[in-house]
Design a protein around this motif. Structure first.
Motif, PDB file in Angstrom:
ATOM      1  N   CYS A 386       0.851  -1.192   0.000  1.00 46.01           N
ATOM      2  CA  CYS A 386       0.000   0.000   0.000  1.00 46.01           C
ATOM      3  C   CYS A 386       0.883   1.236   0.000  1.00 46.01           C
ATOM      4  O   CYS A 386       1.851   1.332   0.758  1.00 46.01           O
ATOM      5  CB  CYS A 386      -0.897  -0.004   1.235  1.00 46.01           C
ATOM      6  N   ARG A 387       0.534   2.214  -0.853  1.00 48.99           N
ATOM      7  CA  ARG A 387       1.388   3.384  -1.025  1.00 48.99           C
ATOM      8  C   ARG A 387       1.088   4.511  -0.037  1.00 48.99           C
ATOM      9  O   ARG A 387       1.760   5.554  -0.073  1.00 48.99           O
ATOM     10  CB  ARG A 387       1.230   3.906  -2.461  1.00 48.99           C
ATOM     11  N   PHE A 388       0.107   4.341   0.827  1.00 47.47           N
ATOM     12  CA  PHE A 388      -0.146   5.370   1.835  1.00 47.47           C
ATOM     13  C   PHE A 388       1.051   5.445   2.770  1.00 47.47           C
ATOM     14  O   PHE A 388       1.653   4.430   3.100  1.00 47.47           O
ATOM     15  CB  PHE A 388      -1.417   5.017   2.612  1.00 47.47           C
ATOM     16  N   PRO A 389       1.435   6.659   3.192  1.00 47.30           N
ATOM     17  CA  PRO A 389       2.629   6.796   4.046  1.00 47.30           C
ATOM     18  C   PRO A 389       2.585   5.894   5.268  1.00 47.30           C
ATOM     19  O   PRO A 389       1.588   5.838   5.983  1.00 47.30           O
ATOM     20  CB  PRO A 389       2.598   8.277   4.446  1.00 47.30           C
ATOM     21  N   ASN A 390       3.670   5.156   5.474  1.00 52.56           N
ATOM     22  CA  ASN A 390       3.875   4.291   6.635  1.00 52.56           C
ATOM     23  C   ASN A 390       2.915   3.114   6.716  1.00 52.56           C
ATOM     24  O   ASN A 390       2.747   2.523   7.788  1.00 52.56           O
ATOM     25  CB  ASN A 390       3.792   5.099   7.941  1.00 52.56           C
ATOM     26  N   CYS A 391       2.279   2.742   5.612  1.00 51.20           N
ATOM     27  CA  CYS A 391       1.436   1.550   5.599  1.00 51.20           C
ATOM     28  C   CYS A 391       2.198   0.430   4.906  1.00 51.20           C
ATOM     29  O   CYS A 391       2.789   0.635   3.845  1.00 51.20           O
ATOM     30  CB  CYS A 391       0.115   1.806   4.871  1.00 51.20           C
ATOM     31  N   GLY A 392       2.181  -0.747   5.478  1.00 50.44           N
ATOM     32  CA  GLY A 392       2.949  -1.857   4.915  1.00 50.44           C
ATOM     33  C   GLY A 392       2.107  -3.013   4.427  1.00 50.44           C
ATOM     34  O   GLY A 392       2.636  -4.124   4.244  1.00 50.44           O
ATOM     35  N   THR A 456       5.636   9.381  -0.897  1.00 49.00           N
ATOM     36  CA  THR A 456       6.156   8.014  -0.896  1.00 49.00           C
ATOM     37  C   THR A 456       6.590   7.652  -2.304  1.00 49.00           C
ATOM     38  O   THR A 456       5.957   8.061  -3.284  1.00 49.00           O
ATOM     39  CB  THR A 456       5.105   7.000  -0.414  1.00 49.00           C
ATOM     40  N   ARG A 457       7.672   6.905  -2.391  1.00 53.24           N
ATOM     41  CA  ARG A 457       8.218   6.482  -3.681  1.00 53.24           C
ATOM     42  C   ARG A 457       8.125   4.967  -3.809  1.00 53.24           C
ATOM     43  O   ARG A 457       8.209   4.273  -2.798  1.00 53.24           O
ATOM     44  CB  ARG A 457       9.676   6.929  -3.814  1.00 53.24           C
ATOM     45  N   PRO A 458       7.967   4.463  -5.014  1.00 51.80           N
ATOM     46  CA  PRO A 458       8.030   3.004  -5.178  1.00 51.80           C
ATOM     47  C   PRO A 458       9.332   2.475  -4.597  1.00 51.80           C
ATOM     48  O   PRO A 458      10.367   3.150  -4.673  1.00 51.80           O
ATOM     49  CB  PRO A 458       7.969   2.818  -6.695  1.00 51.80           C
TER      50      PRO A 458
END
Length: 489
Positions: A386-392, A456-458
């Motif tokens: 997931c590309r949301f900040p700090n989501c894994g 966030t970057r890939p």
């Protein structure tokens, strides 16, 4: 004038007092350490006040009503963490603080408990007479106790809290809770069961990861006993490995059960990211397995164990190549057979020469709403989570979302698609005031209603020394355009 002074004090905060340590006596250094601890407690109380102020600015009237298609239902229904506060508040707090949603949720819940149930504890924090670790113990133990009962326990234990260790303070508070409100203990147990999960995270041991599960204490003890007995049987049969290694191997075998033919076959998707020079031994650049870094040597060993040394896919599995440019931008994904076929066919316009014409690239855009299989593979390979900040959350269980909604003219194109877990997909769709912007190369910019932007970057684009998403404070965004992604949510 007051507003100008507030703006100035926020933009140019006054420096904290710092004394030259080398010039201090031992007693003075000890006194300074105590002052720092008191200052930390005061800051924690101020932080809790700010969190509650931000929560008050984010009421649940902003959430989709119960009869709306976007309202949470069933297992997605929100826990009543902060009554009257939006379900999306903790996500905004996580972006503001640059932390995970779980950490933000714990912080918000603790601040709420200070205000509702433990005002004397909050006041002691603000005065610096009670340190933050002991205040946290009181908040955690009394989280599910009614406010009136929590204050009764607080009145008895607060005066002696600074004279107790953290463990003794927790035991003393629990003892009082069981005396005055036994039902709270059952509430804590039920809440713990709701929060149970299985997690995998990097171990302190090189090349290893820890698999952890939250289980009821009797079940956990039973599972450990079974693993220990089976490991002891292997040891008695002459297995020379240490008993700890045998326990770990037994647990892995029990989960995967390769010998039990009565059970349906289970397959696992293993995502291996490895630079080709490392695979061939020409480079020591590290790679990753399911997002966790391992060394080049470990990667080569893993590749050999999986059976595709020489870049051949093992039986009943697939092998997909992700081709990037020198900066790590994903150019295309392709299977081994497709690469071989294109290599044989060459360029149609220059069949007899070695030209620079592209024969493979990112999947083309489509006018349809749903992404093509090629787009799905490209975006999930690029994003990996997931590309949301700090989501894994893993990309395999995430949604492919149009950054600019399809109904508002957004293309179904890889430059307008990103992976979002269901929770953050709902936030983007239904929470007002958020703004999502993505660059063509997959760099995503997320702005909260409070004006904090994080980028966030890939994973392939991150430099080795990059420590996390960048942040800046921007002007509050305009209201988000509602997405047209269909339910369920």
């Amino acid at each position: 004038m007051e507003g100008l002074l507030l703006d100035w004090s926020i933009e140019v905060p006054l420096p904290d007092r710092r004394l030259p340590v080398a010039l201090l006596s031992k007693a003075q250094k000890a006194a300074e350490l105590q002052r720092v601890q008191a200052r930390r407690a005061m800051d924690a109380a101020y932080e809790a006040e700010l969190v509650m102020g931000l929560a008050d600015d984010t009421p649940d009237t902003l959430d989709p009503p119960a009869d709306h298609p976007g309202a949470k239902r069933g297992s997605w229904a929100p826990d009543t963490e902060l009554p009257g506060v939006s379900e999306f508040f903790t996500a905004e707090l996580a972006v503001v603080l640059n932390c995970g949603r779980g950490s933000a949720s714990h912080l918000a819940r603790r601040a709420w408990i200070y205000r509702q149930s433990l005002p004397a504890t909050w006041a002691a924090l603000a005065e610096g007479t009670l340190d933050e670790p002991r205040a946290k113990v009181l908040a955690d133990v009394l989280a599910h106790t009614a406010p009136a009962m929590a204050r009764a326990v607080e009145a008895q234990v607060l005066s002696e809290a600074t004279g107790l260790s953290l463990g003794r303070l927790r035991a003393r508070t629990l003892e009082l809770v069981l005396q005055l409100d036994a039902d709270a203990a059952d509430m804590r147990r039920k809440d713990a069961q709701r929060q149970a999960d299985v997690r995998s995270y990097p171990s302190h041991l090189q090349g290893m990861s820890t698999l952890a599960a939250d289980l009821p204490t009797p079940v956990s003890a039973e599972c450990l006993a079974v693993v220990d007995q089976l490991a002891a049987m292997l040891k008695s049969d002459g297995d020379p490995r240490p008993i700890g290694e045998l326990r770990a191997a037994v647990l892995a075998d029990l989960i995967r059960r390769p010998w039990d033919t009565r059970l349906p076959a289970v397959t696992a998707r293993l995502s291996i990211t490895v630079p080709l020079p490392s695979l061939t031994g020409q480079s020591a650049q590290s790679g990753a397995v399911n997002g966790q870094p391992i060394t080049a040597g470990h990667l080569r060993e893993l590749i050999a164990q999986l059976g595709f040394l020489g870049l051949q896919a093992p039986d009943c599995s697939s092998l997909t190549f992700a081709i990037t440019d020198p900066q790590g931008r994903l150019l295309t994904t392709a299977s081994h057979s497709k690469l071989a076929r294109l290599a044989r066919a060459g360029c149609r316009e220059h069949p007899d020469s070695d030209c620079g014409c592209p024969v493979l690239g990112r999947p083309a855009a489509t006018t349809a709403y749903w992404p093509t299989d090629a787009q799905d593979a490209f975006v999930r390979t690029r994003d990996r989570a997931c590309r949301f900040p700090n989501c894994g959350q893993r990309a395999g269980s995430a949604d492919l979302d149009h950054v600019v909604p399809h109904g508002c003219g957004g293309q179904t194109d890889c430059s307008n698609l990103c992976c979002l877990c269901r929770s953050h997909h709902r936030l983007k769709t239904f929470a007002p005031g958020w703004r999502f912007v993505m660059d063509r190369d997959g760099v995503l910019h997320v702005t909260t209603p409070s004006g904090v932007t994080r980028t966030t970057r890939p994973p392939g684009r991150e430099s080795p020394d990059q420590r996390g998403p960048t942040a800046q404070v921007a002007a509050p965004p305009t209201a988000a355009v509602p997405d047209d992604d269909p339910p369920p949510f």
